[in-house]
Design a protein around this motif. Structure first.
Motif, short mmCIF file in Angstrom:
data_model
loop_
_atom_site.label_atom_id
_atom_site.label_comp_id
_atom_site.label_asym_id
_atom_site.label_seq_id
_atom_site.Cartn_x
_atom_site.Cartn_y
_atom_site.Cartn_z
N ALA A 231 -1.40 -3.17 -3.37
CA ALA A 231 -1.91 -2.93 -2.01
C ALA A 231 -0.99 -1.99 -1.23
CB ALA A 231 -2.07 -4.25 -1.27
N SER A 232 0.32 -2.17 -1.35
CA SER A 232 1.24 -1.30 -0.60
C SER A 232 1.24 0.12 -1.15
CB SER A 232 2.65 -1.88 -0.62
OG SER A 232 3.17 -1.92 -1.94
N TRP A 233 1.16 0.26 -2.47
CA TRP A 233 1.12 1.60 -3.06
C TRP A 233 -0.20 2.30 -2.73
CZ3 TRP A 233 4.26 5.11 -3.80
CH2 TRP A 233 4.08 6.16 -4.72
N MET A 234 -1.27 1.53 -2.64
CA MET A 234 -2.55 2.07 -2.22
C MET A 234 -2.45 2.63 -0.80
SD MET A 234 -6.15 0.02 -1.73
CE MET A 234 -5.38 -1.07 -0.52
N TYR A 235 -1.79 1.88 0.08
CA TYR A 235 -1.62 2.34 1.46
C TYR A 235 -0.79 3.63 1.51
CZ TYR A 235 0.04 2.53 6.27
OH TYR A 235 0.36 2.95 7.53
N ILE A 236 0.30 3.66 0.75
CA ILE A 236 1.17 4.84 0.74
C ILE A 236 0.40 6.06 0.25
CG2 ILE A 236 3.21 5.87 -0.32
CD1 ILE A 236 3.92 3.83 1.77
N GLN A 237 -0.31 5.91 -0.86
CA GLN A 237 -1.06 7.04 -1.41
C GLN A 237 -2.15 7.52 -0.44
OE1 GLN A 237 -0.81 8.94 -3.99
NE2 GLN A 237 0.63 7.92 -5.35
N THR A 238 -2.80 6.57 0.21
CA THR A 238 -3.94 6.93 1.06
C THR A 238 -3.52 7.54 2.38
OG1 THR A 238 -5.24 5.15 0.06
CG2 THR A 238 -6.05 6.07 2.13
N PHE A 239 -2.59 6.88 3.08
CA PHE A 239 -2.30 7.26 4.46
C PHE A 239 -1.01 8.05 4.64
CE2 PHE A 239 -4.99 3.45 4.74
CZ PHE A 239 -6.04 3.97 5.46
N LYS A 240 -0.08 7.95 3.71
CA LYS A 240 1.15 8.74 3.83
C LYS A 240 1.10 10.02 3.00
CE LYS A 240 4.58 5.48 5.49
NZ LYS A 240 5.99 5.05 5.36
N PHE A 241 0.56 9.91 1.78
CA PHE A 241 0.46 11.09 0.93
C PHE A 241 -0.89 11.79 1.05
CE2 PHE A 241 3.57 8.94 -2.26
CZ PHE A 241 4.60 9.16 -1.37
N ALA A 242 -1.83 11.17 1.79
CA ALA A 242 -3.18 11.73 1.99
C ALA A 242 -3.90 11.98 0.68
CB ALA A 242 -3.11 13.02 2.82
N ASN A 243 -3.66 11.11 -0.30
CA ASN A 243 -4.39 11.17 -1.57
C ASN A 243 -5.50 10.11 -1.53
OD1 ASN A 243 -2.69 13.17 -2.61
ND2 ASN A 243 -1.25 11.65 -3.41
N ILE A 244 -6.59 10.45 -0.86
CA ILE A 244 -7.65 9.47 -0.65
C ILE A 244 -8.25 9.02 -1.98
CG2 ILE A 244 -9.82 9.01 0.53
CD1 ILE A 244 -7.44 9.56 2.38
N GLY A 245 -8.45 9.95 -2.90
CA GLY A 245 -9.02 9.60 -4.19
C GLY A 245 -8.13 8.67 -4.98
N THR A 246 -6.82 8.95 -4.99
CA THR A 246 -5.88 8.10 -5.71
C THR A 246 -5.80 6.72 -5.09
OG1 THR A 246 -4.57 10.05 -6.32
CG2 THR A 246 -3.50 7.90 -6.51
N GLY A 247 -5.74 6.68 -3.75
CA GLY A 247 -5.70 5.39 -3.09
C GLY A 247 -6.96 4.57 -3.35
N SER A 248 -8.11 5.24 -3.37
CA SER A 248 -9.36 4.54 -3.66
C SER A 248 -9.38 4.04 -5.10
CB SER A 248 -10.54 5.47 -3.42
OG SER A 248 -10.61 5.87 -2.06
N ALA A 249 -8.80 4.82 -6.02
CA ALA A 249 -8.73 4.39 -7.41
C ALA A 249 -7.86 3.14 -7.55
CB ALA A 249 -8.18 5.52 -8.29
N ILE A 250 -6.76 3.09 -6.81
CA ILE A 250 -5.91 1.89 -6.84
C ILE A 250 -6.67 0.70 -6.30
CG2 ILE A 250 -3.79 0.84 -5.96
CD1 ILE A 250 -2.57 3.64 -5.84
N SER A 251 -7.44 0.91 -5.24
CA SER A 251 -8.23 -0.20 -4.68
C SER A 251 -9.24 -0.71 -5.69
CB SER A 251 -8.93 0.23 -3.39
OG SER A 251 -10.00 1.12 -3.66
#
Length: 291
Positions: free
Chosen positions: A247-267
């Protein structure tokens, strides 16, 4: 031809609309986004298929560490938190002085938010003024003092201790409720037959708490997989990315690194893993309990 019963669906419609709006549609939109490379603001999304998933598995070392941390967290939750909750419930189910007050004391941390708990324990772990290091120094154990949240070797365990302090109240209350539904007759008969305390516990208490165990284990597993707030508030995933969970790595990828696709994949990984664990468990235990 019989008319289709419309009244039950009218009663279900409000809850169904909420479910579709809050859970179903966002989940499928996240699945859709996981197939794209997108920073969240660009007008166009680049379709990459399963590349986000492949990169997480093959190239992302932090993702592997986060997954391992989630597994360790789940194992710790199912053993330590549940074990302490059951032990305290057995103790507080006895007629001891002040048991009602103790029930409230042990349950109180659970009603606090994760951020509040994180703030409390961050001060307890403070390397200069924290309670733990000061207590060790007063006992002459200065060599045992350390920066608990700044050393990768100890940080995750330190955060988990704070989570145990907060989380043990929920299984305590649920187990206590289950214990209070068990009649006294089986215990009295077992005592007459000469059964020892551990035999009464194993052959009477545990089987009669089966329904409670189904609920408590399921809730604990789900909570352990989606843990986020206390970790992010205490360590932010550090030091050296050692305390990240999915969950924390998903947040980092999505909102700090702006990798929406990667964050969604983690979710989606998180959803899939949770479903693989929870659905067969609930199905099996529920079916077994009705045999």
């Amino acid at each position: 031809m019989r008319n289709w019963p419309i009244k039950p669906w009218l009663f279900l419609l409000p809850a169904l609309l909420v479910y579709l709006t809050v859970i179903f549609i966002p989940s499928f939109y996240s699945l859709y986004l996981s197939f794209f490379s997108w920073n969240g603001v660009a007008p166009a999304k680049e379709f990459v298929g399963l590349q986000n998933y492949a990169d997480l598995i093959m190239k992302d070392a932090v993702f592997a560490k986060a997954l391992l941390n989630n597994i360790l967290w789940s194992i710790g939750s199912l053993t330590i938190i549940l074990g302490l909750g059951l032990s305290l419930a057995l103790l507080l189910n006895k007629k001891i002085k002040g048991r009602i007050a103790f029930r409230g004391i042990f349950y109180f941390p659970y009603v606090l938010s994760g951020v509040v708990v994180a703030t409390i324990w961050t001060w307890i772990y403070n390397p200069m003024q924290g309670f733990i290091n000061k207590a060790l120094e007063s006992l002459g154990l200065e060599s045992w003092t350390r920066a608990w949240l700044a050393e990768p070797k100890y940080a995750l365990a330190a955060v988990f201790v704070a989570a145990v302090w907060q989380g043990v109240g929920q299984p305590l209350v649920l187990f206590l409720a289950g214990l209070q539904t068990i009649p006294a007759d089986p215990y009295e008969a077992a005592i007459i037959d000469g059964a020892k305390p551990y035999q009464r516990f194993w052959y009477i208490t545990i089987p009669m708490l089966r329904e409670t165990f189904i609920i408590v284990v399921a809730i604990t597993m789900v909570a352990s997989m989606k843990v986020y707030d206390i970790i992010y508030a205490m360590t932010g995933g550090g030091p050296a990315e050692s305390t990240h969970v999915l969950a924390s790595w998903m947040y980092i990828q999505t909102f700090k690194f702006a990798n929406i696709g990667t964050g969604s994949a983690i979710s989606m990984f998180l959803v899939l893993i949770t479903m693989i664990i929870i659905v067969p468990y609930v199905f099996y235990t529920t079916k077994k309990s009705h045999v």
